[in-house]
Design an enzyme around this catalytic site. Structure first.
Site, PDB file in Angstrom:
ATOM      1  N   LYS A 149     -28.294  66.341  -2.009  1.00 30.83           N
ATOM      2  CA  LYS A 149     -27.461  65.553  -1.102  1.00 30.83           C
ATOM      3  C   LYS A 149     -26.221  65.085  -1.845  1.00 30.83           C
ATOM      4  O   LYS A 149     -26.285  64.222  -2.716  1.00 30.83           O
ATOM      5  CB  LYS A 149     -28.196  64.314  -0.583  1.00 30.83           C
ATOM      6  CG  LYS A 149     -27.415  63.688   0.559  1.00 30.83           C
ATOM      7  CD  LYS A 149     -27.711  62.232   0.810  1.00 30.83           C
ATOM      8  CE  LYS A 149     -26.712  61.292   0.218  1.00 30.83           C
ATOM      9  NZ  LYS A 149     -25.318  61.411   0.646  1.00 30.83           N
ATOM     10  N   GLU A 224     -30.351  57.445 -12.614  1.00 30.29           N
ATOM     11  CA  GLU A 224     -29.164  57.303 -13.475  1.00 30.29           C
ATOM     12  C   GLU A 224     -28.238  56.323 -12.759  1.00 30.29           C
ATOM     13  O   GLU A 224     -27.654  56.660 -11.727  1.00 30.29           O
ATOM     14  CB  GLU A 224     -28.454  58.652 -13.647  1.00 30.29           C
ATOM     15  CG  GLU A 224     -29.273  59.697 -14.367  1.00 30.29           C
ATOM     16  CD  GLU A 224     -29.352  59.451 -15.878  1.00 30.29           C
ATOM     17  OE1 GLU A 224     -28.830  58.426 -16.359  1.00 30.29           O
ATOM     18  OE2 GLU A 224     -29.955  60.289 -16.552  1.00 30.29           O
ATOM     19  N   CYS A 258     -19.639  56.193 -15.032  1.00 31.36           N
ATOM     20  CA  CYS A 258     -20.749  55.305 -15.371  1.00 31.36           C
ATOM     21  C   CYS A 258     -20.759  54.962 -16.849  1.00 31.36           C
ATOM     22  O   CYS A 258     -21.273  53.930 -17.249  1.00 31.36           O
ATOM     23  CB  CYS A 258     -22.067  55.951 -14.979  1.00 31.36           C
ATOM     24  SG  CYS A 258     -22.266  57.600 -15.662  1.00 31.36           S
ATOM     25  N   GLU A 354     -19.692  45.888 -13.180  1.00 32.86           N
ATOM     26  CA  GLU A 354     -19.131  47.236 -13.238  1.00 32.86           C
ATOM     27  C   GLU A 354     -17.943  47.301 -12.276  1.00 32.86           C
ATOM     28  O   GLU A 354     -18.113  47.173 -11.068  1.00 32.86           O
ATOM     29  CB  GLU A 354     -20.202  48.247 -12.816  1.00 32.86           C
ATOM     30  CG  GLU A 354     -19.740  49.670 -12.956  1.00 32.86           C
ATOM     31  CD  GLU A 354     -20.832  50.677 -12.593  1.00 32.86           C
ATOM     32  OE1 GLU A 354     -21.502  50.492 -11.559  1.00 32.86           O
ATOM     33  OE2 GLU A 354     -20.999  51.649 -13.348  1.00 32.86           O
TER      34      GLU A 354
HETATM   35  P1  NAD Z   1     -24.187  54.839  -4.341  1.00 32.50           P
HETATM   36  O1  NAD Z   1     -25.418  54.260  -4.915  1.00 32.50           O
HETATM   37  O2  NAD Z   1     -23.492  54.105  -3.268  1.00 32.50           O
HETATM   38  O3  NAD Z   1     -24.467  56.292  -3.762  1.00 32.50           O
HETATM   39  C1  NAD Z   1     -25.022  57.322  -4.534  1.00 32.50           C
HETATM   40  C2  NAD Z   1     -25.657  58.348  -3.611  1.00 32.50           C
HETATM   41  O4  NAD Z   1     -26.775  57.750  -2.957  1.00 32.50           O
HETATM   42  C3  NAD Z   1     -24.746  58.858  -2.496  1.00 32.50           C
HETATM   43  O5  NAD Z   1     -25.004  60.218  -2.263  1.00 32.50           O
HETATM   44  C4  NAD Z   1     -25.186  57.999  -1.309  1.00 32.50           C
HETATM   45  O6  NAD Z   1     -24.913  58.617  -0.071  1.00 32.50           O
HETATM   46  C5  NAD Z   1     -26.676  57.899  -1.566  1.00 32.50           C
HETATM   47  N1  NAD Z   1     -27.334  56.765  -0.920  1.00 32.50           N
HETATM   48  C6  NAD Z   1     -26.773  55.601  -0.501  1.00 32.50           C
HETATM   49  N2  NAD Z   1     -27.704  54.811   0.066  1.00 32.50           N
HETATM   50  C7  NAD Z   1     -28.867  55.475  -0.001  1.00 32.50           C
HETATM   51  C8  NAD Z   1     -30.206  55.163   0.384  1.00 32.50           C
HETATM   52  N3  NAD Z   1     -30.505  54.008   0.980  1.00 32.50           N
HETATM   53  N4  NAD Z   1     -31.172  56.063   0.140  1.00 32.50           N
HETATM   54  C9  NAD Z   1     -30.887  57.219  -0.486  1.00 32.50           C
HETATM   55  N5  NAD Z   1     -29.653  57.572  -0.872  1.00 32.50           N
HETATM   56  C10 NAD Z   1     -28.644  56.702  -0.647  1.00 32.50           C
HETATM   57  O7  NAD Z   1     -23.227  55.098  -5.595  1.00 32.50           O
HETATM   58  P2  NAD Z   1     -21.725  55.632  -5.594  1.00 32.50           P
HETATM   59  O8  NAD Z   1     -20.830  54.527  -5.155  1.00 32.50           O
HETATM   60  O9  NAD Z   1     -21.649  56.951  -4.907  1.00 32.50           O
HETATM   61  O10 NAD Z   1     -21.524  55.905  -7.153  1.00 32.50           O
HETATM   62  C11 NAD Z   1     -21.109  54.943  -8.056  1.00 32.50           C
HETATM   63  C12 NAD Z   1     -22.269  54.419  -8.887  1.00 32.50           C
HETATM   64  O11 NAD Z   1     -22.966  55.495  -9.498  1.00 32.50           O
HETATM   65  C13 NAD Z   1     -21.826  53.521 -10.012  1.00 32.50           C
HETATM   66  O12 NAD Z   1     -22.661  52.413 -10.109  1.00 32.50           O
HETATM   67  C14 NAD Z   1     -22.002  54.416 -11.245  1.00 32.50           C
HETATM   68  O13 NAD Z   1     -22.187  53.720 -12.455  1.00 32.50           O
HETATM   69  C15 NAD Z   1     -23.202  55.196 -10.869  1.00 32.50           C
HETATM   70  N6  NAD Z   1     -23.279  56.430 -11.660  1.00 32.50           N
HETATM   71  C16 NAD Z   1     -24.253  56.549 -12.632  1.00 32.50           C
HETATM   72  C17 NAD Z   1     -24.312  57.682 -13.416  1.00 32.50           C
HETATM   73  C18 NAD Z   1     -25.346  57.864 -14.482  1.00 32.50           C
HETATM   74  O14 NAD Z   1     -25.570  59.000 -14.899  1.00 32.50           O
HETATM   75  N7  NAD Z   1     -26.015  56.815 -14.952  1.00 32.50           N
HETATM   76  C19 NAD Z   1     -23.395  58.716 -13.210  1.00 32.50           C
HETATM   77  C20 NAD Z   1     -22.420  58.551 -12.228  1.00 32.50           C
HETATM   78  C21 NAD Z   1     -22.380  57.410 -11.445  1.00 32.50           C
END
Ligand code: NAD
Length: 452
Positions: A149, A224, A258, A354
């Site tokens: 997804k 992650e 991240c 963050e």
């Molecule tokens: P997000 O948590 O809003 O969304 C991530 C994904 O999860 C998207 O595909 C979203 O559609 C999906 N999602 C949202 N709600 C959901 C639910 N209830 N159930 C299942 N899936 C759901 O994050 P974002 O804004 O897309 O990304 C930014 C964040 O990601 C930041 O906090 C960043 O630090 C983190 N990040 C972490 C890493 C790592 O490897 N540790 C890498 C990249 C980004």
């Protein structure tokens, strides 16, 4: 989908509903036994062909990412190449999925690494291609089928990757991309009993929700999550290099990283000198059209993200002292200049939370113990850098900082040869590196009696 550099529409993508997800899970479940039973060498060959298909499409994938995510063309090419490299790396795994033979009385004991079934990979918008690859490549190599997804804002390269997989000869149903909302498609991965494992990359908030949901079925998870990483600069460091490279450590991908080193801790005796050296380095960040070869920083992903970033600086509840900042284009596009701020204390939101934008906060420290304590004074623990010429100190501080990925005299974060993941609320489990298939298999132990 909107081009973040121009705010123009680039494509529209159908958002799947729960019935469509259930149908895809069913296809993945039915495709699994045949994929699991593909001879290891043949599975390896198919992954290599997939890697070659990605290699042949690097320019197209990169161009899509420039338009869909505003990534600089240089970064976007690297990201597509990373998918290729990770596929090649894990193509070596099917033929090395070793079990063990364990000495036991009365017979022979052997272990097998068994694939889990259908794996759901949920990806954020900040690095759509690499993060997809880190989940899908080892999952497929281990003999699982994969549902991916993409983030709502950035599905286009994932859709292209699924086409390339089919062109490379992966059987139908083995790797499917399901665009849609997190609350619909992502949630269904969590609740569907035929999804055996979740690989989630995204915010800590959603990650906690996923972990709680997965607990109801004792579903395996890799998480992650967010970060607030420290870049620790000691007085004995090569200050010129530390300052010249600090912008790369935090402003890459406009800070939507991240692993961004968004807190710089500088030993007090060199604090002012470090800032003097940092200022020209920040001014030199070339913010502009992401498709131009000489651009080093593009726009933010969306207007909502820009508002979020402003909330830590211009619109902060307490005034924030901006030390200096770089430039950014005017006009359409979600631009925000690289910005260096001096918090009043380690309690300021810009120091603790963050930001996920091109904002870095700088605070002084007095000695090694204080540096480690300040670096660890966060709920996160993903990444970090340590700048010093003292080898013993580098190792002591690296061991002292509670974080999954540290680099000494470098801002390197993610390398596919080495494990990647977080401590504390930055996540659970490790991706990449030689042991990544542990997260996509379970150990089966078989005892064979040899006594008469
Ligand atoms: P997000 O948590 O809003 O969304 C991530 C994904 O999860 C998207 O595909 C979203 O559609 C999906 N999602 C949202 N709600 C959901 C639910 N209830 N159930 C299942 N899936 C759901 O994050 P974002 O804004 O897309 O990304 C930014 C964040 O990601 C930041 O906090 C960043 O630090 C983190 N990040 C972490 C890493 C790592 O490897 N540790 C890498 C990249 C980004």
């Amino acid at each position: 989908m909107v081009d973040p550099a121009t705010e123009e529409a680039v494509a529209s993508v159908e958002q799947l509903d729960v019935d469509a997800v259930d149908a895809a899970v069913d296809r993945a479940r039915r495709a699994w036994p045949a994929w699991r039973d593909v001879a290891p060498g043949d599975r390896a060959r198919l992954l290599r062909r997939f890697a070659e298909a990605v290699d042949g499409d690097v320019d197209e994938l990169a161009a899509i990412e420039v338009r869909n995510a505003g990534h600089t063309i240089g970064n976007a090419r690297w990201e597509a190449g990373n998918v290729r490299d990770v596929l090649h790396y894990y193509a070596g795994a099917p033929e090395r999925l070793f079990g063990r033979q364990i000495p036991v009385p009365g017979g022979l004991d052997v272990t097998f690494r068994e694939p889990l079934g259908v794996v759901g990979v949920i990806v954020p918008w900040n690095f759509p291609m690499p993060i997809a690859g880190w989940g899908l490549a080892p999952a497929l190599a281990a003999g699982n089928t994969v549902l991916l997804k993409p983030a709502d804002l950035t599905p286009l390269t994932a859709i292209r990757l699924a086409e390339l997989a089919l062109e490379a000869g992966l059987p139908d149903g083995v790797f499917q991309v399901l665009p849609g909302r997190g609350s619909v498609v992502g949630e269904r991965f969590v609740t569907h009993p035929d999804v055996a494992k979740l690989v989630f990359t995204g915010s800590t908030e959603v990650g906690m929700r996923i972990m709680a949901g997965a607990a109801r079925q004792v579903k395996r998870v890799t998480l992650e999550l967010g970060g607030k990483s420290a870049n620790i600069v000691f007085a004995d460091a090569d200050l010129e290099r530390a300052a010249a490279t600090a912008p790369d450590g935090v402003f890459d991908n406009a800070g939507q990283d991240c692993c961004a080193r968004s807190r710089i801790l500088v030993q007090r005796s060199v604090h002012d000198r470090f800032l003097e050296l940092l200022e020209p380095a920040v001014a030199a960040v070339r913010v502009g059209p992401p498709g131009s070869e000489d651009t080093t920083m593009g726009p933010l992903i969306s207007e909502a993200q820009r508002q979020r970033v402003r909330g830590f600086v211009e619109d902060a509840s307490e005034p924030v002292d901006v030390a200096f900042r770089g430039g950014a284009p005017a006009g359409p596009g979600f631009w925000y200049p690289p910005t260096v701020v001096l918090p009043r204390s380690a309690d300021d939101a810009v120091w603790r939370e963050e930001v996920f934008g091109p904002v870095v906060a700088v605070l002084p420290f007095d000695d090694e113990a204080e540096a480690v304590a300040m670096a660890n004074d966060t709920e996160y623990g993903l990444s970090g850098s340590i700048w010093t010429r003292d080898v013993g100190r580098a190792i002591r501080v690296a061991r002292g900082v509670q974080s999954g990925n540290l680099s000494v005299n470098s801002h390197a974060s993610v390398r596919y040869w080495t494990p990647f993941g977080g401590f504390k609320r930055s996540g659970l489990g490790r991706e990449l590196g030689p042991d990544a298939l542990d997260a996509f298999t379970e150990v089966k132990n078989v005892f064979i009696a040899t006594d008469q």
